[in-house]
Design an enzyme around this catalytic site. Structure first.
Site, PDB file in Angstrom:
ATOM      1  CB  CYS A 117      21.053 -17.399  46.470  1.00 33.70           C
ATOM      2  SG  CYS A 117      22.788 -17.004  46.544  1.00 33.70           S
ATOM      3  CG  ASP A 144      14.289 -10.797  41.967  1.00 34.91           C
ATOM      4  OD1 ASP A 144      14.952 -10.268  41.054  1.00 34.91           O
ATOM      5  OD2 ASP A 144      14.749 -11.644  42.748  1.00 34.91           O
ATOM      6  CD  GLN A 194      18.841 -14.858  36.809  1.00 40.18           C
ATOM      7  OE1 GLN A 194      19.162 -15.039  35.632  1.00 40.18           O
ATOM      8  NE2 GLN A 194      19.739 -14.866  37.779  1.00 40.18           N
ATOM      9  CG  HIS A 228      18.318 -14.916  44.572  1.00 34.66           C
ATOM     10  ND1 HIS A 228      18.903 -14.174  45.574  1.00 34.66           N
ATOM     11  CD2 HIS A 228      19.342 -15.365  43.804  1.00 34.66           C
ATOM     12  CE1 HIS A 228      20.222 -14.175  45.412  1.00 34.66           C
ATOM     13  NE2 HIS A 228      20.513 -14.903  44.350  1.00 34.66           N
ATOM     14  CE  LYS A 242      21.830 -11.664  39.174  1.00 33.84           C
ATOM     15  NZ  LYS A 242      22.651 -12.813  39.515  1.00 33.84           N
TER      16      LYS A 242
HETATM   17  C1  LIG Z   1      16.414 -13.948  40.797  1.00 36.91           C
HETATM   18  C2  LIG Z   1      17.505 -13.189  41.485  1.00 36.91           C
HETATM   19  N1  LIG Z   1      17.174 -12.244  42.379  1.00 36.91           N
HETATM   20  C3  LIG Z   1      18.088 -11.533  43.019  1.00 36.91           C
HETATM   21  C4  LIG Z   1      19.435 -11.739  42.812  1.00 36.91           C
HETATM   22  C5  LIG Z   1      20.419 -10.925  43.563  1.00 36.91           C
HETATM   23  O1  LIG Z   1      21.202 -10.156  42.710  1.00 36.91           O
HETATM   24  P1  LIG Z   1      22.486  -9.393  43.266  1.00 36.91           P
HETATM   25  O2  LIG Z   1      23.319 -10.404  43.983  1.00 36.91           O
HETATM   26  O3  LIG Z   1      23.135  -8.835  42.058  1.00 36.91           O
HETATM   27  O4  LIG Z   1      21.969  -8.339  44.186  1.00 36.91           O
HETATM   28  C6  LIG Z   1      19.828 -12.729  41.921  1.00 36.91           C
HETATM   29  C7  LIG Z   1      21.266 -13.043  41.712  1.00 36.91           C
HETATM   30  O5  LIG Z   1      21.640 -14.133  41.379  1.00 36.91           O
HETATM   31  C8  LIG Z   1      18.841 -13.461  41.234  1.00 36.91           C
HETATM   32  O6  LIG Z   1      19.166 -14.411  40.352  1.00 36.91           O
END
Ligand SMILES: Cc1ncc(COP(=O)(O)O)c(C=O)c1O
Length: 417
Positions: free
Chosen positions: A373, A207, A210, A130, A233
């Site tokens: 993203c 990260d 998910q 992401h 999430k």
């Molecule tokens: C795999 C992953 N990393 C990071 C993020 C970023 O999360 P946030 O926008 O809540 O900071 C997301 C959000 O969709 C994500 O799916």
């Protein structure tokens, strides 16, 4: 065997499902990968905090300040227990994005020991990251002269580990990977990779945006050094995120944000820092949101993370089987259930994801469309975007039937056979 939760009982806790969507349709919410819906228990916890305990934490000597601090630190205990971590190793941020930026900035602020980065050093990512786990590292590389490297992704949507021996070397200083891809649904073999990372002494950042909401994660077992996720999430509020880190690294690491609450002593010329986690929580934190996140974790614990996972496995398998019956639909990501979670991306021949998403919306079906993203991944698969359905505890098989029927109706609408 099909293992499903009692979705009717769960839905009764989520008032948003009473809402009528376009054309009086019921809500078929298949966008939990973007953000989850919130149960009454989470909203009530935030309201209770504001109604009974509201005060700035760690600052006053009055009753409310004491109660607010206890609620906030209690939330930290809940998060720590959920991760198998120690309380002081859990830092509250506003989001996973902020957690990863905090880390990347702390690297350049520290710049000594394992945090020292310069020309010749490497930061290893993957093509399935992401943007939140890509751009902060790109920027750190620019600030320090380090080089970015990345694992490729196979046509089936798995990390290409065939080059691991070349990619992880003495030059590698940071490895930052997603636990589960927000586009492909792939769950990466973190324990296996962490063995190689440990051998070269690099810092491993996970990260877990998910993964944490969907299956039990124990930081001690994974063998990573830092882990980031977002509260919104995992049934929690927006405005709260978590960065977990190893105690020795947190102790050695310089802060990212400076100001009130993160100091030990201050003179007009200089300051020293409080120990972690406060060193990394400058300013009045998002207190009610932390309490809401703890309520979300309590909610999931009451169900049991193994049951949450089994439920999603059943839904995802059913969705893959259903989607495979649709002519002209290509699943982007693993099509078998081995190491994959409840996120399914697909492309439809002759229909742009945004157009398809609008037709699904007419039936009350909320999916995510676009690049998610994860622009480099879209390029890899030669698509401008995909349609993504993502599942959670309030989805059932009828939601997936609705999706499959909705896609067939979309094809009819656009006269695509
Ligand atoms: C795999 C992953 N990393 C990071 C993020 C970023 O999360 P946030 O926008 O809540 O900071 C997301 C959000 O969709 C994500 O799916």
């Amino acid at each position: 065997m099909m293992t499903l939760l009692d979705v009717a009982a769960i839905k009764a806790d989520f008032p948003i499902f009473e809402k009528k969507m376009r054309n009086d349709a019921r809500l078929v919410y298949l966008d939990s990968g973007a953000t989850s819906q919130k149960p009454n228990q989470v909203m009530a916890a935030e309201q209770y905090f504001y109604t009974h305990h509201n005060a700035a934490v760690h600052r006053g000597s009055h009753l409310l300040a004491e109660e607010a601090s206890a609620a906030y630190e209690g939330a930290r205990e809940t998060v720590a227990a959920f991760l198998g971590a120690k309380n002081d190793d859990v830092i509250f941020t506003k989001s996973a994005t902020e957690s990863i930026n905090l880390l990347a900035y702390s690297f350049s602020n520290t710049a000594t020991g394992r945090f020292a980065l310069g020309a010749g050093d490497e930061i290893l990512l993957s093509e399935m990251e992401h943007h939140a786990n890509l751009i902060p590292w790109q920027q750190l590389a620019k600030r320090t002269g380090a080089t970015l490297k990345w694992f490729g992704v196979t046509p089936e949507g798995r990390l290409d580990l065939s080059t691991i021996d070349q990619l992880i070397s003495e030059r590698t200083k940071i490895v930052a990977l997603t636990h589960q891809s927000n586009v492909l649904g792939t769950i990466n073999p973190i324990e296996k990779i962490s063995e190689a990372v440990r051998k070269v002494g690099a810092i491993f950042v996970l990260d877990a945006c998910q993964s944490i909401p969907h299956f039990a994660v124990d930081v001690a077992e994974l063998g990573v050094d830092f882990l980031a996720f977002s509260g919104h999430k995992i049934l929690g509020p927006t405005g709260i995120g978590v960065l977990w880190g190893r105690a020795d690294l947190l102790a050695a690491m310089e802060p990212f944000l400076f100001g009130g609450s993160m100091i030990e002593t201050v003179t007009m010329e200089s300051a020293t820092w409080a120990p972690a986690p406060r060193k990394f929580e400058a300013g009045v934190p998002n207190m009610a949101q932390a309490v809401g996140l703890a309520a979300a974790i309590d909610y999931l614990n009451a169900i049991g993370m193994d049951k949450v996972h089994d439920h999603e496995v059943t839904l995802t398998k059913y969705a893959l089987d259903g989607l495979r019956t649709i002519k002209g639909l290509t699943i982007i990501g693993p099509t078998d259930m081995a190491s994959r979670g409840g996120v399914v991306s697909f492309a439809l021949d002759g229909i742009h994801p945004h157009d398809g998403g609008q037709v699904l919306d007419q039936y009350g079906i909320a999916v995510r469309t676009g690049h998610h993203c994860a622009w480099p991944l879209m390029r890899k698969y030669g698509v401008s975007g995909t349609t993504r359905a993502s599942f959670y505890i309030y989805n059932d098989l009828a939601d997936i039937d609705a999706l499959v029927e909705g896609i067939e109706a979309t094809k009819k609408y656009f006269k695509v056979s």
